[in-house]
Design an enzyme around this catalytic site. Structure first.
Site, PDB file in Angstrom:
ATOM      1  N   ARG A   1     -41.772  18.389  -6.201  1.00  0.00           N
ATOM      2  CA  ARG A   1     -41.297  17.052  -6.836  1.00  0.00           C
ATOM      3  C   ARG A   1     -42.296  16.166  -7.177  1.00  0.00           C
ATOM      4  O   ARG A   1     -42.218  15.371  -8.086  1.00  0.00           O
ATOM      5  CB  ARG A   1     -40.552  16.188  -5.558  1.00  0.00           C
TER       6      ARG A   1
ATOM      7  N   LYS B   1     -23.176  25.111   4.869  1.00  0.00           N
ATOM      8  CA  LYS B   1     -21.825  24.568   5.066  1.00  0.00           C
ATOM      9  C   LYS B   1     -20.942  24.387   3.651  1.00  0.00           C
ATOM     10  O   LYS B   1     -21.327  24.162   2.832  1.00  0.00           O
ATOM     11  CB  LYS B   1     -21.775  23.245   5.713  1.00  0.00           C
TER      12      LYS B   1
ATOM     13  N   GLY C   1     -33.023  21.182  -3.829  1.00  0.00           N
ATOM     14  CA  GLY C   1     -32.878  21.472  -2.362  1.00  0.00           C
ATOM     15  C   GLY C   1     -33.679  22.812  -2.101  1.00  0.00           C
ATOM     16  O   GLY C   1     -34.506  23.011  -2.363  1.00  0.00           O
TER      17      GLY C   1
ATOM     18  N   GLY D   1     -28.800  17.153  -3.459  1.00  0.00           N
ATOM     19  CA  GLY D   1     -27.493  16.372  -3.313  1.00  0.00           C
ATOM     20  C   GLY D   1     -26.856  15.448  -4.484  1.00  0.00           C
ATOM     21  O   GLY D   1     -25.740  15.560  -5.098  1.00  0.00           O
TER      22      GLY D   1
END
Length: 399
Positions: free
Chosen positions: A35, A200, A356, A380
């Site tokens: 990043r 998830k 991510g 996200g």
């Protein structure tokens, strides 16, 4: 400087840049500087144009007060190395140190303010409190450049409110991210394959819902796959499972069949009786996806599945990948993630790694980042963009 034409001449002006410098640390050692590297072009372009660059960013999730473990000090050192110049560091966000540090800047110099989330106003849901902090940030600068794509889905002071108070422009990184992600949602070149993993199903509901009618194939691995397998009637042992999402998974399988979209689930799984830990050597074994033992938990897609996923990507012209196929941090359970990454490097078209853990996996597994069409800095934010949601940090720049 074409990307910042809306600001006019920046030489001699104080330009506040919201960057995404939220990198993983082992103590004070940066373990993945991706990043920071992605933030350099915008900062450098402004400095080279003679701006006095003030960088604001966050690291981790402090609770609105200083915490030494979340200090940006290690990041400042690395940023200076990548820029090839000394970078000043303010020990607070908008206080005496920040004001003095900014006042001392000369044309072409760069300063970084301490973690913006050390101030409760940054993430406050109270618009007045957030706005008051944004006023203090805005007072330090003459213009604002939004370049932290990883936070543009947040309505926060340094992302949203500051842009309402200063002449503003989109940074090169945010511009590139949005351009690439639009290519995934507006007339993507086909075949279009979406690869989803991670822990998830609930984290990916919006993406599946929005892309199910746009993609030709949907490949599902990672911890989320066990809810799909359970929805098909298979036992999953002690694997990660979201019982409250079983009906949702069944509905996605039905929708895909009706729409002619292929959903590819693993046929074999790498299991162990324990999650990887430092005091135990892994004991991986491969079992059919329909025969996971009661005492086992799935930690990666198996070799047959990895080969099938790679084959499904072979003729793709557009690929979006978000979420590892297994616990890639442990070599014994990295095979599926490695196979998907390898297949993406051979895509003849646009391949997008959705930030991510996927981006971290690419770097940890030693792949050349240039082999991918685009590696997003915002997991996200990428997902919310592909869900079709309005991102506050983008919308405020367009108003």
């Amino acid at each position: 400087m074409a990307a910042y034409d809306g600001l006019g001449e920046v030489a001699g002006r104080r330009v506040l840049v919201r960057s995404d410098l939220n990198v993983p640390l082992d103590g004070t050692t940066i373990t993945d500087d991706g990043r920071i590297r992605a933030s350099v072009p915008t900062i450098k372009a402004l400095a080279d144009a003679g701006a006095r660059v003030i960088v604001t960013a966050h690291l981790g999730r402090p609770k609105g007060a200083p915490e030494e473990r979340y200090s940006l000090r290690p990041v400042v050192t690395r940023l200076g190395e990548l820029l090839g110049q000394d970078v000043a560091f303010a020990a607070d966000t908008v206080g005496e140190s920040a004001q003095a540090t900014v006042a001392a800047l000369q044309d072409g110099q760069v300063a970084v303010l301490e973690n913006v989330r050390f101030n409760a106003g940054e993430t406050s849901k109270d618009e007045a409190e957030r706005g008051a902090f944004a006023d203090q940030l805005a007072a330090l600068a003459d213009a604002f450049v939004s370049d932290g794509f990883g936070v543009v889905h947040r309505k926060q002071a340094s992302v949203y409110d500051v842009a309402q108070r200063l002449p503003h422009a989109m940074g090169a990184l945010v511009a590139k991210e949005t351009e690439v992600l639009r290519r995934l949602t507006v007339a993507p070149e086909r075949p279009y394959v979406v690869v989803l993993g991670g822990s998830k199903v609930s984290d990916k509901l919006g993406v599946i819902d929005n892309l199910l009618d746009k993609a030709d194939k949907l490949l599902i691995g990672g911890g989320m796959v066990f809810t799909f397998l359970k929805a098909q009637g298979h036992e999953v042992g002690r694997s990660l499972l979201e019982e409250d999402q079983l009906d949702t998974c069944r509905s996605y399988l039905e929708r895909a069949e009706q729409a002619g979209v292929e959903i590819l689930l693993p046929t074999d799984i790498v299991v162990d009786t324990e999650f990887p830990s430092g005091d135990r050597s892994p004991e991986p074994r491969v079992v059919p996806a329909s025969e996971i033992p009661a005492d086992a938990l799935g930690l990666d897609i198996g070799p047959d599945s990895a080969a099938a996923f790679a084959a499904a990507l072979a003729d793709a012209r557009t690929v979006f990948w978000n979420g590892p196929m297994g616990v890639f941090e442990t070599d014994a359970f990295a095979g599926g993630t490695r196979a998907v990454a390898e297949a993406l490097t051979r895509v003849d078209g646009l391949s997008v790694v959705g930030g991510g853990d996927s981006a971290a996996a690419v770097r940890k597994l030693g792949f050349d980042q240039a082999a991918f069409g685009h590696i997003s800095t915002g997991g996200g934010a990428s997902l919310e963009f592909l869900e079709g949601k309005e991102l506050p940090g983008i919308k405020v720049l367009e108003d």
